[in-house]
Design a protein around this motif. Structure first.
Motif, PDB file in Angstrom:
ATOM      1  N   UNK A   1      32.751 -11.122  -3.478  1.00 51.48           N
ATOM      2  CA  UNK A   1      31.939 -10.620  -2.542  1.00 51.48           C
ATOM      3  C   UNK A   1      32.013  -9.478  -1.576  1.00 51.48           C
ATOM      4  N   UNK A   2      33.240  -9.427  -0.937  1.00 52.81           N
ATOM      5  CA  UNK A   2      33.557  -8.590   0.174  1.00 52.81           C
ATOM      6  C   UNK A   2      33.462  -7.042  -0.441  1.00 52.81           C
TER       7      UNK A   2
ATOM      8  N   UNK B   1      30.302  -5.590  -0.496  1.00 56.38           N
ATOM      9  CA  UNK B   1      29.893  -5.069   0.823  1.00 56.38           C
ATOM     10  C   UNK B   1      30.538  -3.852   1.107  1.00 56.38           C
TER      11      UNK B   1
ATOM     12  N   UNK C   1      28.765 -20.036  -0.165  1.00 59.48           N
ATOM     13  CA  UNK C   1      29.849 -20.985   0.767  1.00 59.48           C
ATOM     14  C   UNK C   1      29.264 -22.326   0.464  1.00 59.48           C
TER      15      UNK C   1
ATOM     16  N   UNK D   1      35.909 -14.938  -2.786  1.00 64.35           N
ATOM     17  CA  UNK D   1      35.706 -14.180  -1.614  1.00 64.35           C
ATOM     18  C   UNK D   1      35.646 -12.874  -1.556  1.00 64.35           C
ATOM     19  N   UNK D   2      36.815 -12.282  -2.229  1.00 66.72           N
ATOM     20  CA  UNK D   2      36.816 -10.835  -2.337  1.00 66.72           C
ATOM     21  C   UNK D   2      36.006 -10.212  -3.219  1.00 66.72           C
TER      22      UNK D   2
ATOM     23  N   UNK E   1      32.312 -16.428   9.326  1.00 67.29           N
ATOM     24  CA  UNK E   1      32.655 -17.135   8.095  1.00 67.29           C
ATOM     25  C   UNK E   1      33.286 -18.475   8.268  1.00 67.29           C
TER      26      UNK E   1
ATOM     27  N   UNK F   1      42.265 -18.848   0.879  1.00 71.52           N
ATOM     28  CA  UNK F   1      41.541 -17.610   0.312  1.00 71.52           C
ATOM     29  C   UNK F   1      42.586 -16.719  -0.209  1.00 71.52           C
TER      30      UNK F   1
ATOM     31  N   UNK G   1      22.226  -7.623  11.515  1.00 73.23           N
ATOM     32  CA  UNK G   1      22.425  -6.547  10.579  1.00 73.23           C
ATOM     33  C   UNK G   1      21.824  -5.443  11.232  1.00 73.23           C
TER      34      UNK G   1
ATOM     35  N   UNK H   1      28.697 -25.950   7.344  1.00 76.23           N
ATOM     36  CA  UNK H   1      28.263 -26.518   6.035  1.00 76.23           C
ATOM     37  C   UNK H   1      29.018 -27.898   5.674  1.00 76.23           C
TER      38      UNK H   1
ATOM     39  N   UNK I   1      39.243 -20.556  -3.285  1.00 76.92           N
ATOM     40  CA  UNK I   1      38.284 -19.841  -3.692  1.00 76.92           C
ATOM     41  C   UNK I   1      38.554 -18.924  -4.929  1.00 76.92           C
TER      42      UNK I   1
ATOM     43  N   UNK J   1      35.185 -12.853   9.671  1.00 75.52           N
ATOM     44  CA  UNK J   1      36.172 -14.174   9.149  1.00 75.52           C
ATOM     45  C   UNK J   1      35.647 -15.174  10.383  1.00 75.52           C
TER      46      UNK J   1
ATOM     47  N   UNK K   1      22.257 -13.775  11.605  1.00 73.12           N
ATOM     48  CA  UNK K   1      23.120 -12.924  10.998  1.00 73.12           C
ATOM     49  C   UNK K   1      22.195 -11.550  10.462  1.00 73.12           C
TER      50      UNK K   1
ATOM     51  N   UNK L   1      30.482  -7.799   9.025  1.00 74.15           N
ATOM     52  CA  UNK L   1      30.512  -7.271   7.608  1.00 74.15           C
ATOM     53  C   UNK L   1      31.861  -7.708   6.926  1.00 74.15           C
ATOM     54  N   UNK L   2      31.777  -8.262   5.840  1.00 75.46           N
ATOM     55  CA  UNK L   2      33.216  -8.498   5.064  1.00 75.46           C
ATOM     56  C   UNK L   2      34.211  -7.415   5.450  1.00 75.46           C
ATOM     57  N   UNK L   3      35.502  -7.834   5.219  1.00 75.75           N
ATOM     58  CA  UNK L   3      36.631  -6.832   5.354  1.00 75.75           C
ATOM     59  C   UNK L   3      36.894  -6.376   6.655  1.00 75.75           C
TER      60      UNK L   3
ATOM     61  N   UNK M   1      23.206 -11.666   2.485  1.00 73.16           N
ATOM     62  CA  UNK M   1      23.365 -12.930   3.428  1.00 73.16           C
ATOM     63  C   UNK M   1      22.998 -14.285   2.804  1.00 73.16           C
TER      64      UNK M   1
ATOM     65  N   UNK N   1      21.890 -18.162   9.503  1.00 68.98           N
ATOM     66  CA  UNK N   1      21.931 -16.860   8.691  1.00 68.98           C
ATOM     67  C   UNK N   1      20.745 -16.071   8.935  1.00 68.98           C
TER      68      UNK N   1
ATOM     69  N   UNK O   1      21.205  -6.036   2.780  1.00 67.46           N
ATOM     70  CA  UNK O   1      21.928  -6.805   3.811  1.00 67.46           C
ATOM     71  C   UNK O   1      21.405  -8.335   3.655  1.00 67.46           C
TER      72      UNK O   1
ATOM     73  N   UNK P   1      25.589 -15.042   0.420  1.00 66.00           N
ATOM     74  CA  UNK P   1      26.784 -15.518   1.025  1.00 66.00           C
ATOM     75  C   UNK P   1      26.631 -17.216   1.394  1.00 66.00           C
ATOM     76  N   UNK P   2      25.257 -17.394   1.713  1.00 63.47           N
ATOM     77  CA  UNK P   2      24.921 -18.835   2.078  1.00 63.47           C
ATOM     78  C   UNK P   2      24.985 -19.616   0.746  1.00 63.47           C
TER      79      UNK P   2
ATOM     80  N   UNK Q   1      28.116   0.011   2.306  1.00 68.11           N
ATOM     81  CA  UNK Q   1      28.340   0.678   3.500  1.00 68.11           C
ATOM     82  C   UNK Q   1      28.059   2.223   3.334  1.00 68.11           C
TER      83      UNK Q   1
END
Lengths: 494, 481
Positions: free
Chosen positions: A124-125, A128, A169, A121-122, B401, A61, B427, B408, A180, B398, B423, B391-393, A162, B420, A158, A165-166, A132
């Motif tokens: 998506x991140x 998020x 992945x 990946x980033x 993940x 990544x 939240x 998977x 990625x 990780x 998760x 949460x990401x970041x 999720x 899932x 949220x 994200x599923x 928040x």
């Protein structure tokens, strides 16, 4: 280089939290970003913006940033424009400057990060990261039924993230790609059966984030109770993340998406027609705008559906430009309208349509700018949304070779009705608010017009609407350029 | 130099400390904890800076004792967890001293610090144990120490009740373990796990699987997975908070090392798919139960207990999707997940102790208004809670993940779907804390008092969570992958 665009707002937010001067730091950072963002138009396809750092080796990544193609540039311009105007608009409650400005900057940083990421990946991140502070701001500094609205948007988004994200992945696992990075992912292929399942997860995941019917019920209440800058940033910029993602990843699941075309058509018509009628029935200006923003997502989905029907961007070259131009136009116009609605709320103390009237006499400049935004939203020629909507409707028929009308074509014909619906609710709201006799809290004794300083952000957005409206090629030429200049030079050297 | 000197340092250190403790005046008992931290620091230093100097060759213990990268990582993990648990005990000693023989003096708190060292020695041994006999002995050393740690506040009904529950269920799980070992020994004639791997045939598979199932039940108790999860909420809530943190982190981790050691020969044999299926069922059930049962909780400590069950489920997922190849291996994912779990869970327990000292309550409602009462602590809590939610970041993302990616890739669709759902539920229940902190106001508006020690530790852990959230590669360096 692109890291700077993200770091400026983040560092400014940290400085504000540490006790720096909130307003001037935020404005300065947003202005700097605006200059850099607009400047990137001229230099985006020279490698200077690219950055790639591996943050994890297994799976591989990268913190990879840069302008992947013209669509990223347009979204970045949208983000910096709305971020700058959002920082300057709205009124921060006494004593909450730190939270207010740092949250706005973090939302902006998240949005920029998502559109600048060239690693899935980033991509998506960062989205998020932006969500928040959005949740916190609505819950803490919103108005009306803020807690319910905030809790609802938190749960919905949220859940959407999720599911998304599923899907992501699964997408990467099925593609067999080593990294990625978008470029590696888009170069790989997935077998048709797997694509169908991934496409379903992507439609639902992104769909919730975009407020696709029937996952849209979080949107209007959240925007209505959100502080103005948050509503501007979310409705204007963040929501486009989902559409951007769908279009970006579409080539990987182009066969799988075909299976869901029928569903997509039904749902997007739900957005345009069902939510359209719901919008007509709204009694409050902010709820009406929230619903109209949900409704307009339907048009962008229509362009996406046309793309799915055609099977590739080569078969329907109009679809992606149509979606992107409308994303930009809608982002600017809805941000302008939310900003002005907040101004109306602060000046008159209400946004109930029944309690407003005759505001144009006391505040002509406000009335003009709001009128411009409303007209843009309806799709009046000469304003940006018109370019987008016309392209969407054209793309509905572009390259179609079947016998009789296909589902996308029927949907396009039905969607045209949406223009009438938006005209009904927008014009009615405009008449209710600005025309007719003044009432006690809207007459000139009580309400003062815009000061010159407050006009600046609204004027910036209005100019953007006009420029793209009169000369849509300003955006379209970005989409036509070849995304990889390095490829050309390689060919030239061969 | 023999590598088991590391355990000897900790064990002898603990014994000497216990002797000295008797002569220290009540007011100075906290110095015992600092000395304990110093001893563990030496062990940690030796582990990381003299790693190459150690060997297991030419010692009688070679048969029982492994010193591979897995062992090194988990020894370090245990030592760090114990150091943090001791620091947490220092913060918690006011509450601890209320329930000793001589209330409100620190008389009788000294032994508490020493016990952590014995438990640590046991867990360090567990990280290296590669024979069923040494596994059993090391496990018992840890478990018996844990009984005392749980019931240490013996004049507090909650702690006492937790101690009794833990003792009874712990003894039951030990029974399962011995019975399982007996079956496996009966079927193969050896207790050496490496030799057992060669003895697995179609003929004795029934006996072996039965024995393995019994051992897995006992290890499920240790890591807090279904079907032996029932003790967790009550024991975690009743035990002194440092014990809870220690059990939910160090004890869980050593449970997983042993699980890896025991199931590895089975998963690599022809029985692999059957064992993987059992693990997948356990993972799915644990995730679902832990996360769904956490939703209605109103007590933060109990919430962390259910979250600990849920995390055990997430860690079981990569084990069920067993991969020992040269790409990302299951062992690495488990170690990675636990390393991150250590950081965020300890931070959460430090926050809990701070809140408890200020409000006298462990409830989620005790967090109300924290956004105004201590904005910095609230921000750090928000980051830690976000990390726990995944949460990401943040670092927490990780771990989940990688676990999901592994599952998977391994095609474990049912556990992945349940994961899932888990998760998403996570939240919901973690965000209740954030909601309480920022969206609700407390009746008590006075600022929260926080000791510099706690503030610094929470700040450091939060910064690590954020840095690893963007750049997780350093965890791999520790894992040695």
């Amino acid at each position: 280089m692109s890291l700077i665009l993200i770091l400026i707002p983040i560092l400014a937010a940290v400085a504000i939290l540490m006790g720096g001067k909130a307003k001037s730091l935020a404005t300065g950072a947003a202005a700097l970003n605006l200059i850099l963002g607009l400047g990137s138009v001229f230099s985006w396809n020279h490698g200077v913006w690219d950055l790639s750092l591996q943050v994890l080796s297994k799976p591989s990544i990268h913190l990879a940033l840069g302008f992947y193609d013209g669509m990223s540039v347009i979204m970045v311009i949208l983000s910096v424009l709305v971020l700058f105007t959002a920082v300057m608009s709205g009124k921060c409650p006494e004593g909450r400057e730190k939270l207010w400005y740092s949250s706005i900057l973090l939302i902006g940083a998240g949005a920029l990060g998502a559109f600048l990421s060239t690693d899935l990946f980033f991509f998506y991140a960062f989205h998020e990261l932006a969500l928040i502070p959005t949740f916190l701001m609505i819950g803490m500094l919103g108005s009306g039924e803020r807690k319910e609205a905030a809790w609802k948007i938190t749960i919905y988004l949220s859940l959407g993230s999720i599911i998304l994200l599923a899907g992501l992945i699964w997408l990467v696992a099925a593609s067999g790609s080593e990294t990625w990075l978008f470029k590696d992912l888009l170069a790989s292929s997935i077998d048709a059966e797997t694509q169908s399942g991934i496409a379903a997860l992507l439609i639902i995941g992104f769909g919730i984030l975009i407020s696709l019917f029937p996952f849209h019920s979080w949107a209007a209440p959240a925007y209505a109770s959100a502080p103005a800058p948050v509503a501007m940033l979310h409705a204007g910029v963040l929501k486009k993340f989902g559409l951007y993602g769908l279009i970006r990843l579409y080539p990987m699941v182009s066969i799988g998406m075909q299976d869901w075309l029928g569903w997509l058509i039904v749902l997007l018509l739900g957005n345009i027609l069902w939510v359209g009628f719901v919008t007509i029935n709204q009694k409050r200006l902010d709820m009406m705008l929230g619903n109209s923003s949900v409704m307009h997502m339907g048009y962008i989905f229509l362009a996406f559906a046309a793309l799915v029907q055609a099977g590739s961007s080569e078969a329907n070259p109009l679809a992606i430009p149509a979606a992107v131009v409308l994303m930009f136009a809608h982002g600017i116009s809805i941000a302008l309208l939310f900003m002005l609605t907040d101004t109306i709320r602060r000046k008159t103390g209400t946004v109930e349509l029944a309690e407003l009237g005759g505001l144009a006499k006391a505040a002509p400049r406000l009335a003009f700018l709001f009128g411009l935004g409303a007209m843009a939203s309806i799709g009046l020629p000469g304003l940006a949304n018109f370019s987008g909507e016309v392209l969407v409707f054209l793309s509905g028929f572009n390259g179609y070779t079947g016998n009789g009308l296909g589902c996308v074509q029927i949907a396009t014909i039905l969607a045209l009705w949406g223009v009438v619906i938006s005209a009904v609710y927008m014009l009615r709201a405009y008449r209710q608010t600005f025309q007719g006799p003044s009432v006690a809290h809207t007459n000139s004794d009580h309400v003062k017009d815009f000061g010159p300083f407050c006009q600046i952000p609204a004027a910036i957005l209005a100019i953007a609407l006009l420029v793209v409206g009169i000369y849509p090629n300003s955006l379209l030429h970005l989409l036509k350029k070849e995304p990889a200049p390095s490829l050309e030079t390689e060919q030239a050297s061969n | 130099m023999s590598s088991y000197l590391l355990e000897i340092i900790v064990l002898i250190g603990g014994l000497v400390l216990l002797l000295i403790e008797a002569f220290i005046s009540p007011k100075q008992k906290f110095k015992v904890a600092y000395t304990g931290i110093f001893i563990l620091g030496i062990a940690l230093f030796c582990l990381f800076f003299a790693k190459k100097g150690f060997s297991t060759e030419n010692t009688e213990l070679t048969r029982f004792y492994a010193f591979d990268s897995l062992a090194v990582f988990f020894k370090g993990f245990t030592i760090v967890a114990t150091i943090l648990a001791l620091l947490l005990s220092l913060e918690y000693r006011k509450t601890l001293s209320k329930f000793t023989a001589n209330p409100d003096s620190e008389d009788g708190t000294g032994e508490y610090y020493c016990l952590f060292l014995f438990a640590c020695a046991g867990m360090m041994w567990m990280a290296s144990a590669k024979d069923l006999v040494s596994i059993f002995v090391a496990l018992e050393l840890t478990t018996i120490t844990s009984y005392i740690l749980v019931g240490f506040m013996r004049r507090n009904v909650g702690s006492l009740e937790a101690g009794v529950k833990f003792l009874i269920l712990g003894a039951l799980s030990t029974g399962f373990l011995v019975y399982g070992i007996a079956w496996i020994y009966g079927a193969t004639g050896t207790t050496d796990l490496a030799l057992i791997g060669d003895q697995i045939t179609e003929k004795n598979s029934t006996y072996l699987l039965f024995g393995l199932a019994l051992i897995l039940i006992s290890l499920a108790f240790k890591v807090g997975a279904v079907p032996m999860h029932l003790w967790i909420p009550d024991v975690y809530q009743g035990a002194p908070t440092p014990t809870t943190a220690f059990l939910s982190i160090a004890s869980k981790a050593s449970g997983f090392v042993i699980m890896i050691r025991v199931i590895e020969p089975f998963l690599d044999s022809e029985l692999g798919s059957k064992v993987a299926f059992i693990l997948a069922v356990l993972a799915g059930a644990t995730i679902l139960l832990g996360n769904l049962a956490a939703i209605p909780q109103t007590n933060f400590k109990r919430l962390l207990a259910y979250s600990s069950i849920a995390n055990a489920g997430f860690i079981l997922m990569p084990l069920a999707a067993w991969n020992a190849g040269n790409d990302l291996t299951s062992k690495e994912v488990v170690a990675f997940y636990l390393a991150i779990y250590l950081i965020m869970t300890f931070a959460a327990f430090f926050i809990l102790v701070v809140i408890h000292r200020n409000t006298g309550s462990d409830d989620i409602s005790a967090f109300e208004g924290l956004g105004q009462r201590h904005p910095v602590l609230a921000l750090m809590t928000a980051i830690i809670i976000g990390a726990l939610a995944g949460l990401p970041l943040t670092a927490g993302f990780w771990g989940k993940f990688l676990a999901f990616k592994m599952a998977v890739t391994g095609g474990l669709w049912v556990p992945v779907v349940l994961g899932f759902i888990g998760v998403a539920a996570g939240f919901y229940y973690y965000f209740q804390i954030i909601r309480a902190m920022y969206w609700r106001n407390s009746l008590d508006e006075s600022p929260i008092k926080i000791s510099p020690l706690s503030l610094n530790i929470i700040a450091v852990l939060t910064v690590i969570v954020v840095i690893l959230g963007i750049w997780p590669q350093p965890v791999y360096w520790l894992v040695g992958g």
